[in-house]
Design a protein around this motif. Sequence first.
Motif, short mmCIF file in Angstrom:
data_model
loop_
_atom_site.label_atom_id
_atom_site.label_comp_id
_atom_site.label_asym_id
_atom_site.label_seq_id
_atom_site.Cartn_x
_atom_site.Cartn_y
_atom_site.Cartn_z
N SER A 138 73.33 55.16 67.01
CA SER A 138 71.84 55.31 66.89
C SER A 138 71.63 56.99 66.98
O SER A 138 70.35 57.32 67.05
N LEU B 37 67.01 40.10 53.89
CA LEU B 37 66.84 41.30 54.17
C LEU B 37 68.72 41.75 54.69
O LEU B 37 68.76 40.77 55.88
N LEU C 223 70.49 43.67 56.93
CA LEU C 223 70.14 44.81 57.37
C LEU C 223 72.10 45.33 58.04
O LEU C 223 72.78 44.12 58.53
N SER D 12 72.08 48.18 51.18
CA SER D 12 71.20 47.48 52.42
C SER D 12 69.78 47.89 52.14
O SER D 12 69.31 48.72 52.15
N ASP D 13 69.30 47.18 53.21
CA ASP D 13 67.44 47.13 53.12
C ASP D 13 67.44 47.96 54.80
O ASP D 13 66.68 48.73 54.45
N PHE D 14 68.39 48.06 55.72
CA PHE D 14 68.06 49.05 56.97
C PHE D 14 69.64 49.16 57.58
O PHE D 14 70.25 48.40 57.31
N VAL D 15 69.82 50.26 57.72
CA VAL D 15 70.96 50.90 58.39
C VAL D 15 70.45 51.27 59.77
O VAL D 15 69.39 51.92 60.05
N GLY D 16 71.65 50.23 60.80
CA GLY D 16 71.67 50.88 61.88
C GLY D 16 72.00 51.06 62.73
O GLY D 16 72.98 49.89 62.50
N GLU E 186 69.19 48.59 67.01
CA GLU E 186 67.97 48.93 65.96
C GLU E 186 67.78 48.27 65.22
O GLU E 186 66.98 47.64 64.67
N ILE E 187 69.21 47.09 64.68
CA ILE E 187 69.46 46.12 63.77
C ILE E 187 68.62 45.03 64.47
O ILE E 187 67.55 44.37 63.74
N TYR F 4 64.37 45.21 64.92
CA TYR F 4 64.43 45.25 63.61
C TYR F 4 63.43 43.86 63.00
O TYR F 4 63.00 43.61 62.27
N SER G 236 60.22 42.30 62.21
CA SER G 236 59.26 42.30 60.97
C SER G 236 58.82 41.27 60.77
O SER G 236 58.93 39.71 61.43
#
Length: 305
Positions: free
Chosen positions: A129, A193, A195, A208-212, A216-217, A220, A224
């Motif tokens: 993170s 999505l 993640l 991917s749509d989001f990296v964390g 954080e995942i 999100y 969302s």
Amino acid sequence: MIKNIQEQIKILKKETSTAVLAHSYQSEQICEIADYCGDSFALSKLAQQVPQKNILLCGVKFMAETAKILSPEKRVFMPNKNATCPMAEALDYELVEHLKKTEPNRKIVVYINTTAKIKELADVCVTSSAAVKIINAMPEKEIYFLPDCNLGDYVKKQCPEKDIKLIQGGCPVHASVTLEEFNAAKAEHPDALVLIHPECDPKLVEKSDFVGSTTEIMDYALTSDKKEFIIGTEISITEHLQFRDTAKKFYALSKKITCPNMKLTTLIDVFHSLQDFNSAFEIKMTAEEIEKSKKCIDKMLELGR
């Protein structure tokens, strides 16, 4: 039965002055009775702040070591001594020594998923993170990032002004997911999505749509306005999210993202540990070992503010 055990654990925590800190990859049953459930970075900070004199760390060994390093005056226990991290155990001390001697001006940045012994050699410690933030905050340009090369690849792309060298290593669980599995999950859930954790293969991370990080995942997904998500990290996170928001749908990216070491610790292990600390595994370190290991963690906390 489960609720009864959980209520007994809550009583024992007070009687023994024990804070139960659980990593997010622990079971829902354990997270429900923990004083705090979160990722490695959060647990590192919480270890210093909890008022209890004992810490029961539900996770893997390097996390318990970190808690002891940051809170040497407290007794730190693990409910199951066999819960280790293959990524942390695989990094060779002599290799890191060799890297330091070969390029003494190149700073050694280690993922928190490393043993206390390896941390003695590191200049800075990071978590998933905070890795990008911390490395960007470092004045030095030349860096070795160890041991997760997938996370390192992600950090390297986010910090193009830095000269970052990687070695082969990482989380065998996250790295096991293939592009074929990724595409299959997307085909099955086209509106969802993706993640993903940066310990996964870079080819998957890019798509991917989001990296964390795990926290954080979760944040999100829960905030969302979307309704469907494919979760590309340890499968317990999918379950936690399903409990947190039953109006949304959460799917595991792959059934292979299951960490056997995290699954070793059970609710009964926690119960037995609080009944009698002799049944738990205590982390013991000398003052010298703590002092040496703490330097890179202190730097992490300083740069991560």
